[in-house]
Design an enzyme around this catalytic site. Structure first.
Site, PDB file in Angstrom:
ATOM      1  N   THR A  72      19.153  42.096  36.416  1.00  0.00           N
ATOM      2  CA  THR A  72      20.119  41.688  37.432  1.00  0.00           C
ATOM      3  C   THR A  72      19.561  41.895  38.837  1.00  0.00           C
ATOM      4  O   THR A  72      18.720  42.779  39.049  1.00  0.00           O
ATOM      5  CB  THR A  72      21.411  42.521  37.263  1.00  0.00           C
ATOM      6  N   ASP A  73      20.093  41.132  39.788  1.00  0.00           N
ATOM      7  CA  ASP A  73      19.699  41.343  41.192  1.00  0.00           C
ATOM      8  C   ASP A  73      20.230  42.675  41.740  1.00  0.00           C
ATOM      9  O   ASP A  73      19.785  43.141  42.791  1.00  0.00           O
ATOM     10  CB  ASP A  73      20.169  40.177  42.071  1.00  0.00           C
ATOM     11  N   GLU A  74      21.162  43.291  41.012  1.00  0.00           N
ATOM     12  CA  GLU A  74      21.758  44.540  41.522  1.00  0.00           C
ATOM     13  C   GLU A  74      20.764  45.692  41.567  1.00  0.00           C
ATOM     14  O   GLU A  74      21.025  46.711  42.198  1.00  0.00           O
ATOM     15  CB  GLU A  74      22.951  44.943  40.659  1.00  0.00           C
ATOM     16  N   TYR A 125      25.793  51.414  36.461  1.00  0.00           N
ATOM     17  CA  TYR A 125      25.320  50.206  35.754  1.00  0.00           C
ATOM     18  C   TYR A 125      23.958  49.759  36.281  1.00  0.00           C
ATOM     19  O   TYR A 125      22.990  49.612  35.524  1.00  0.00           O
ATOM     20  CB  TYR A 125      26.341  49.058  35.897  1.00  0.00           C
ATOM     21  N   LYS A 182      20.120  49.470  34.586  1.00  0.00           N
ATOM     22  CA  LYS A 182      19.344  48.227  34.497  1.00  0.00           C
ATOM     23  C   LYS A 182      17.979  48.419  35.186  1.00  0.00           C
ATOM     24  O   LYS A 182      16.953  47.952  34.690  1.00  0.00           O
ATOM     25  CB  LYS A 182      20.104  47.058  35.122  1.00  0.00           C
TER      26      LYS A 182
HETATM   27  P1  NAD Z   1      28.606  40.881  28.281  1.00  0.00           P
HETATM   28  O1  NAD Z   1      29.195  42.215  28.529  1.00  0.00           O
HETATM   29  O2  NAD Z   1      29.479  39.669  28.331  1.00  0.00           O
HETATM   30  O3  NAD Z   1      27.899  40.868  26.847  1.00  0.00           O
HETATM   31  C1  NAD Z   1      27.123  41.937  26.379  1.00  0.00           C
HETATM   32  C2  NAD Z   1      26.864  41.734  24.869  1.00  0.00           C
HETATM   33  O4  NAD Z   1      26.003  42.795  24.431  1.00  0.00           O
HETATM   34  C3  NAD Z   1      28.134  41.799  24.024  1.00  0.00           C
HETATM   35  O5  NAD Z   1      28.133  40.760  23.068  1.00  0.00           O
HETATM   36  C4  NAD Z   1      28.042  43.159  23.337  1.00  0.00           C
HETATM   37  O6  NAD Z   1      28.685  43.205  22.067  1.00  0.00           O
HETATM   38  C5  NAD Z   1      26.533  43.331  23.224  1.00  0.00           C
HETATM   39  N1  NAD Z   1      26.139  44.754  23.137  1.00  0.00           N
HETATM   40  C6  NAD Z   1      26.531  45.770  23.944  1.00  0.00           C
HETATM   41  N2  NAD Z   1      25.979  46.928  23.521  1.00  0.00           N
HETATM   42  C7  NAD Z   1      25.188  46.629  22.455  1.00  0.00           C
HETATM   43  C8  NAD Z   1      24.342  47.390  21.612  1.00  0.00           C
HETATM   44  N3  NAD Z   1      24.185  48.717  21.763  1.00  0.00           N
HETATM   45  N4  NAD Z   1      23.690  46.753  20.625  1.00  0.00           N
HETATM   46  C9  NAD Z   1      23.829  45.405  20.441  1.00  0.00           C
HETATM   47  N5  NAD Z   1      24.633  44.644  21.201  1.00  0.00           N
HETATM   48  C10 NAD Z   1      25.298  45.250  22.203  1.00  0.00           C
HETATM   49  O7  NAD Z   1      27.390  40.754  29.296  1.00  0.00           O
HETATM   50  P2  NAD Z   1      26.878  39.492  30.151  1.00  0.00           P
HETATM   51  O8  NAD Z   1      27.645  39.391  31.391  1.00  0.00           O
HETATM   52  O9  NAD Z   1      26.753  38.347  29.244  1.00  0.00           O
HETATM   53  O10 NAD Z   1      25.418  40.014  30.554  1.00  0.00           O
HETATM   54  C11 NAD Z   1      24.309  39.796  29.693  1.00  0.00           C
HETATM   55  C12 NAD Z   1      23.049  40.342  30.340  1.00  0.00           C
HETATM   56  O11 NAD Z   1      22.811  39.684  31.570  1.00  0.00           O
HETATM   57  C13 NAD Z   1      23.099  41.826  30.661  1.00  0.00           C
HETATM   58  O12 NAD Z   1      21.833  42.379  30.382  1.00  0.00           O
HETATM   59  C14 NAD Z   1      23.382  41.869  32.156  1.00  0.00           C
HETATM   60  O13 NAD Z   1      22.857  43.035  32.730  1.00  0.00           O
HETATM   61  C15 NAD Z   1      22.652  40.639  32.621  1.00  0.00           C
HETATM   62  N6  NAD Z   1      23.155  40.001  33.849  1.00  0.00           N
HETATM   63  C16 NAD Z   1      24.460  39.652  33.963  1.00  0.00           C
HETATM   64  C17 NAD Z   1      24.911  38.981  35.091  1.00  0.00           C
HETATM   65  C18 NAD Z   1      26.352  38.532  35.232  1.00  0.00           C
HETATM   66  O14 NAD Z   1      26.704  37.930  36.230  1.00  0.00           O
HETATM   67  N7  NAD Z   1      27.226  38.773  34.263  1.00  0.00           N
HETATM   68  C19 NAD Z   1      24.009  38.695  36.109  1.00  0.00           C
HETATM   69  C20 NAD Z   1      22.668  39.079  35.984  1.00  0.00           C
HETATM   70  C21 NAD Z   1      22.254  39.712  34.838  1.00  0.00           C
HETATM   71  O1  TDX Z   2      39.413  42.169  40.303  1.00  0.00           O
HETATM   72  C1  TDX Z   2      38.366  42.167  40.969  1.00  0.00           C
HETATM   73  N1  TDX Z   2      38.442  42.006  42.328  1.00  0.00           N
HETATM   74  C2  TDX Z   2      37.346  41.977  43.131  1.00  0.00           C
HETATM   75  O2  TDX Z   2      37.475  41.841  44.350  1.00  0.00           O
HETATM   76  C3  TDX Z   2      37.068  42.296  40.354  1.00  0.00           C
HETATM   77  C4  TDX Z   2      36.947  42.483  38.872  1.00  0.00           C
HETATM   78  C5  TDX Z   2      35.960  42.248  41.183  1.00  0.00           C
HETATM   79  N2  TDX Z   2      36.085  42.103  42.525  1.00  0.00           N
HETATM   80  C6  TDX Z   2      34.870  41.994  43.364  1.00  0.00           C
HETATM   81  C7  TDX Z   2      33.798  43.021  43.114  1.00  0.00           C
HETATM   82  C8  TDX Z   2      32.523  42.247  43.414  1.00  0.00           C
HETATM   83  O3  TDX Z   2      32.255  42.257  44.807  1.00  0.00           O
HETATM   84  O4  TDX Z   2      34.275  40.739  43.004  1.00  0.00           O
HETATM   85  C9  TDX Z   2      32.845  40.817  43.008  1.00  0.00           C
HETATM   86  C10 TDX Z   2      32.324  40.444  41.631  1.00  0.00           C
HETATM   87  O5  TDX Z   2      32.708  41.480  40.735  1.00  0.00           O
HETATM   88  P1  TDX Z   2      32.233  41.504  39.196  1.00  0.00           P
HETATM   89  O6  TDX Z   2      32.662  40.253  38.531  1.00  0.00           O
HETATM   90  O7  TDX Z   2      32.660  42.804  38.610  1.00  0.00           O
HETATM   91  O8  TDX Z   2      30.653  41.381  39.342  1.00  0.00           O
HETATM   92  P2  TDX Z   2      29.523  42.317  40.038  1.00  0.00           P
HETATM   93  O9  TDX Z   2      29.968  43.714  40.180  1.00  0.00           O
HETATM   94  O10 TDX Z   2      29.041  41.583  41.260  1.00  0.00           O
HETATM   95  O11 TDX Z   2      28.400  42.281  38.884  1.00  0.00           O
HETATM   96  C11 TDX Z   2      28.110  41.064  38.174  1.00  0.00           C
HETATM   97  O12 TDX Z   2      26.923  40.461  38.649  1.00  0.00           O
HETATM   98  C12 TDX Z   2      25.717  41.130  38.398  1.00  0.00           C
HETATM   99  C13 TDX Z   2      27.981  41.329  36.672  1.00  0.00           C
HETATM  100  O13 TDX Z   2      29.174  41.944  36.190  1.00  0.00           O
HETATM  101  C14 TDX Z   2      26.778  42.187  36.380  1.00  0.00           C
HETATM  102  O14 TDX Z   2      26.626  42.335  34.951  1.00  0.00           O
HETATM  103  C15 TDX Z   2      25.559  41.516  36.941  1.00  0.00           C
HETATM  104  O15 TDX Z   2      24.445  42.347  36.790  1.00  0.00           O
END
Ligand code: NAD
Ligand code: TDX
Length: 338
Positions: free
Chosen positions: A127-129, A154, A158
């Site tokens: 992630t960019d975080e 988190y 990562k």
């Molecule tokens: P998500 O929470 O929707 O899905 C995570 C999945 O991993 C689930 O299916 C869960 O059952 C599985 N999991 C969790 N723990 C496990 C374990 N111990 N063994 C096997 N499976 C397990 O997550 P997401 O938002 O789809 O994110 C996927 C990946 O992308 C993550 O690595 C996250 O850090 C990265 N990422 C997410 C975002 C975003 O915007 N959501 C952005 C950049 C990177």
């Molecule tokens: O109810 C809300 N109100 C609100 O203002 C929630 C759930 C979030 N927020 C804000 C927090 C953040 O500034 O919105 C923004 C986005 O929040 P999230 O969806 O929780 O995302 P963020 O914390 O930015 O992280 C996401 O992007 C990077 C993913 O969850 C991570 O897995 C990924 O690494």
């Protein structure tokens, strides 16, 4: 080269949001590739997310990435592993960091050890975080050279997993790459996350909830564009390299929320201000020049309003998918004052 090289890939975490979108993308775009999913089906995983994929293209393994013997068995038969599995929600990590350390750090370590033993190509999804945050008025964006400065439990796990990948490349010669992507949106994202939480709130007659002053900026990318970028890096990326993935989608949270409100027929102030997230990162912004120039990748979903409208339609059409989790998700937020 490339596409023909991998016939059997393990995709960890593919019952979740981005992993399932990637599994669908591979099945739709790479006819010769078999996908083996390894997923523990935590609260964030849903077997239904893989519905529609023909049985002959997919093997689903219900298991934990920290389970060394199971992981070893799967790696014996795979050409590559794309590692999405993680605990992924910042707010959860603040309330209870322990599962983040286990899955994100120990889980990645377990997979790297298997990749080392079997010589398996490994792509790590990050992630960019990991780069911390930028000021709102800073013209800079994150690049592959930006120092690591994670803010939350988190993002620190990562960052730790990225460091493990780099060390296993350098010390053991593991054939790995890393990608750090910005905020994804699209279908099948868990309703704890910002965009689906607000859409499903409106569908349920609950007022959307905005943290802090609402001016925090996220750099949005459609999850399908994330998938195509990961495939390019897996098949054509240079071993040991990191690639940033982003689609020039910087938007403040209040702008995104007002776009959702407008698209769903609500007034611009039909929402509640709630308690800010502790340590809340101010702004993320990705410079994806390396990915674009080296691998020629370009995003397809460049119209955010269109992508958002399709996402809203998906949640409206798939209430059965999210309804069961809604009450508990909102109860957890309410207990946190959010
Ligand atoms: P998500 O929470 O929707 O899905 C995570 C999945 O991993 C689930 O299916 C869960 O059952 C599985 N999991 C969790 N723990 C496990 C374990 N111990 N063994 C096997 N499976 C397990 O997550 P997401 O938002 O789809 O994110 C996927 C990946 O992308 C993550 O690595 C996250 O850090 C990265 N990422 C997410 C975002 C975003 O915007 N959501 C952005 C950049 C990177
Ligand atoms: O109810 C809300 N109100 C609100 O203002 C929630 C759930 C979030 N927020 C804000 C927090 C953040 O500034 O919105 C923004 C986005 O929040 P999230 O969806 O929780 O995302 P963020 O914390 O930015 O992280 C996401 O992007 C990077 C993913 O969850 C991570 O897995 C990924 O690494």
């Amino acid at each position: 080269m490339a596409d023909a090289e991998f016939k059997n890939i393990i995709v960890t975490g593919a019952a979740g949001f981005i992993g399932s979108n990637f599994a669908h993308w591979v099945v739709d775009n790479q006819p010769d590739v078999h996908v083996t999913v390894l997923d523990a089906l935590t609260y964030a995983g849903n077997r239904e997310n893989l519905a529609g994929i023909p049985e002959k293209r997919l093997t689903f393994v219900h298991g934990d990435i920290c389970d060394g013997p199971l992981v070893d068995e799967l790696f014996k038969r795979a050409d590559a592993c794309v590692h999405f599995a993680a605990e992924s929600h910042n707010d959860n990590s603040i309330a209870n960091p322990a599962p983040f350390l286990r899955t994100n750090v120990e889980g990645t370590y377990t997979l790297l050890e298997a990749a080392h033993r079997h010589g398996t190509r490994f792509h790590h999804i990050s992630t960019d975080e990991v780069y911390g945050d930028l000021a709102l008025d800073d013209p800079a964006r994150f690049t592959e050279e930006t120092p690591y400065r994670p803010s939350s439990p988190y993002s620190s796990t990562k960052a730790s997993s990225d460091m493990l990948v780099r060390a296993w490349v350098r010390t053991y010669g593991v054939k790995a790459t890393i990608s750090n992507c910005s905020n994804n949106y699209g279908p099948r994202q868990h309703i704890e996350k910002f965009i689906p939480r607000q859409i499903t709130n409106i569908l349920c007659g609950i007022r959307p909830k905005l943290y802090g002053d609402g001016l925090n900026v996220r750099d949005w990318i459609h999850t399908e564009d994330h998938s195509s970028a990961v495939w390019e890096i897996l098949t054509r990326g240079r071993i040991g390299e990191t690639y940033l993935i982003g689609a020039d989608g910087e938007r403040s949270n209040i702008d995104v929320l007002r776009s959702i409100l407008a698209a769903m027929g609500k007034e611009p102030d039909d929402f509640d201000w709630v308690r800010d997230r502790p340590g809340h990162d101010r702004r993320y912004a990705i410079d994806s020049t390396k990915l674009r120039t080296e691998l020629g990748w370009l995003p397809k979903h460049t119209d955010f309003a269109e992508g958002l409208a399709a996402t809203i339609a998906w949640y409206a059409d798939n209430e059965a998918w999210w309804r069961g989790a809604k009450e508990a998700t909102e109860a957890k937020y309410a207990a946190q004052g959010q």
